[in-house]
Design a protein around this motif. Structure first.
Motif, PDB file in Angstrom:
ATOM      1  N   ARG A 134       0.832  -1.210   0.000  1.00 14.33           N
ATOM      2  CA  ARG A 134       0.000   0.000   0.000  1.00 14.33           C
ATOM      3  C   ARG A 134       0.866   1.259   0.000  1.00 14.33           C
ATOM      4  NH1 ARG A 134      -2.984  -3.253   3.562  1.00 14.33           N
ATOM      5  NH2 ARG A 134      -2.070  -2.223   5.376  1.00 14.33           N
ATOM      6  N   VAL A 135       1.949   1.245   0.769  1.00 18.49           N
ATOM      7  CA  VAL A 135       2.863   2.390   0.796  1.00 18.49           C
ATOM      8  C   VAL A 135       3.426   2.630  -0.605  1.00 18.49           C
ATOM      9  CG1 VAL A 135       5.108   3.218   1.624  1.00 18.49           C
ATOM     10  CG2 VAL A 135       3.486   2.186   3.231  1.00 18.49           C
ATOM     11  N   ALA A 136       3.898   1.584  -1.251  1.00 17.36           N
ATOM     12  CA  ALA A 136       4.482   1.724  -2.589  1.00 17.36           C
ATOM     13  C   ALA A 136       3.478   2.340  -3.559  1.00 17.36           C
ATOM     14  CB  ALA A 136       4.972   0.374  -3.093  1.00 17.36           C
ATOM     15  N   ALA A 137       2.263   1.822  -3.552  1.00 16.32           N
ATOM     16  CA  ALA A 137       1.236   2.315  -4.481  1.00 16.32           C
ATOM     17  C   ALA A 137       0.901   3.779  -4.194  1.00 16.32           C
ATOM     18  CB  ALA A 137      -0.008   1.449  -4.405  1.00 16.32           C
ATOM     19  N   LYS A 138       0.719   4.125  -2.909  1.00 17.59           N
ATOM     20  CA  LYS A 138       0.371   5.503  -2.550  1.00 17.59           C
ATOM     21  C   LYS A 138       1.496   6.480  -2.858  1.00 17.59           C
ATOM     22  CE  LYS A 138      -3.002   4.393   1.055  1.00 17.59           C
ATOM     23  NZ  LYS A 138      -3.277   4.429   2.507  1.00 17.59           N
ATOM     24  N   ALA A 139       2.740   5.991  -2.876  1.00 19.98           N
ATOM     25  CA  ALA A 139       3.894   6.838  -3.181  1.00 19.98           C
ATOM     26  C   ALA A 139       4.158   6.913  -4.690  1.00 19.98           C
ATOM     27  CB  ALA A 139       5.127   6.339  -2.447  1.00 19.98           C
ATOM     28  N   GLY A 140       3.276   6.304  -5.478  1.00 21.38           N
ATOM     29  CA  GLY A 140       3.376   6.423  -6.935  1.00 21.38           C
ATOM     30  C   GLY A 140       4.232   5.377  -7.611  1.00 21.38           C
ATOM     31  N   PHE A 141       4.566   4.302  -6.922  1.00 21.89           N
ATOM     32  CA  PHE A 141       5.375   3.234  -7.495  1.00 21.89           C
ATOM     33  C   PHE A 141       4.448   2.170  -8.085  1.00 21.89           C
ATOM     34  CE2 PHE A 141       8.363   5.387  -4.922  1.00 21.89           C
ATOM     35  CZ  PHE A 141       9.626   5.075  -5.398  1.00 21.89           C
ATOM     36  N   ALA A 142       4.465   2.038  -9.397  1.00 24.75           N
ATOM     37  CA  ALA A 142       3.603   1.081 -10.091  1.00 24.75           C
ATOM     38  C   ALA A 142       4.109  -0.341  -9.861  1.00 24.75           C
ATOM     39  CB  ALA A 142       3.574   1.381 -11.586  1.00 24.75           C
TER      40      ALA A 142
END
Length: 193
Positions: free
Chosen positions: A158-166
């Motif tokens: 979730r952190v990765a996705a929210k930080a813009g990492f696809a």
């Protein structure tokens, strides 16, 4: 044999200046690690959640101090760049964010992060990771930042996705954790995102 392309970043792109502190909003600051952070760093690694998702442990404050000294040299050698994530008002340690496995010529690095138990669920990892990625991609000129985590670590996903990492895929049986081999999600953010 000469390369047909120019390096994305040249030696000195990081080390020519002191490692900066980076604001991350809402009184959150990414700052270089200090020797005095060793007790808080050691304490963070006593958390069972850290043992679940990370492959290192800290047996003493002295060992944590050694990590910090190594991280400081990592900036000088442009191999890695590690920041303490702190409350800007109190300087309380809330986590860590880093660029690891830096390849300046390719313009690529790996992003890593963790938070202390009391900082989880407050958006600390997302804000710190976003601030670091924005700085690396926009100010320094990295082309691609990668981020990996265990597929079982849903919070990190979730952190990765929210930080813009696809999410780009799954690396099967890619990292040995204390409980066995884990599949790892590979996320990335590129300069044009």
């Amino acid at each position: 044999m000469p390369y047909l392309t120019s390096p994305v970043l040249t030696p000195g792109s990081l080390a020519r200046v002191p490692q900066p502190s980076l604001p991350a909003g809402d009184a959150l600051l990414l700052r270089p690690w200090r020797a005095g952070d060793a007790p808080a760093l050691h304490a963070a690694f006593q958390d069972p959640v850290m043992h679940q998702w990370h492959i290192r442990s800290s047996d003493s404050v002295e060992e944590a101090a050694g990590w910090i000294a190594g991280w400081q040299k990592g900036w000088e050698g442009e191999r890695e760049a590690q920041w303490a994530v702190v409350d800007d008002a109190t300087d309380e340690l809330l986590g860590r964010v880093a660029l690891r496995q830096i390849l300046l010529g390719d313009g690529v690095a790996e992003v890593a992060y963790w938070t202390v138990a009391r900082a989880r669920g407050r958006g600390v990892a997302v804000r710190a990771t976003t601030a670091l990625a924005d700085w690396a991609l926009e100010e320094i000129g990295f082309h691609r930042l990668e981020l990996t985590h265990s597929t079982a670590n849903e919070a990190s996903c979730r952190v990765a996705a929210k930080a813009g990492f696809a999410l780009e895929g799954t690396k099967r049986s890619a990292l040995l954790h204390p409980d066995g081999w884990h599949d790892m999600h590979l996320h990335a953010r590129v300069h044009t995102d």
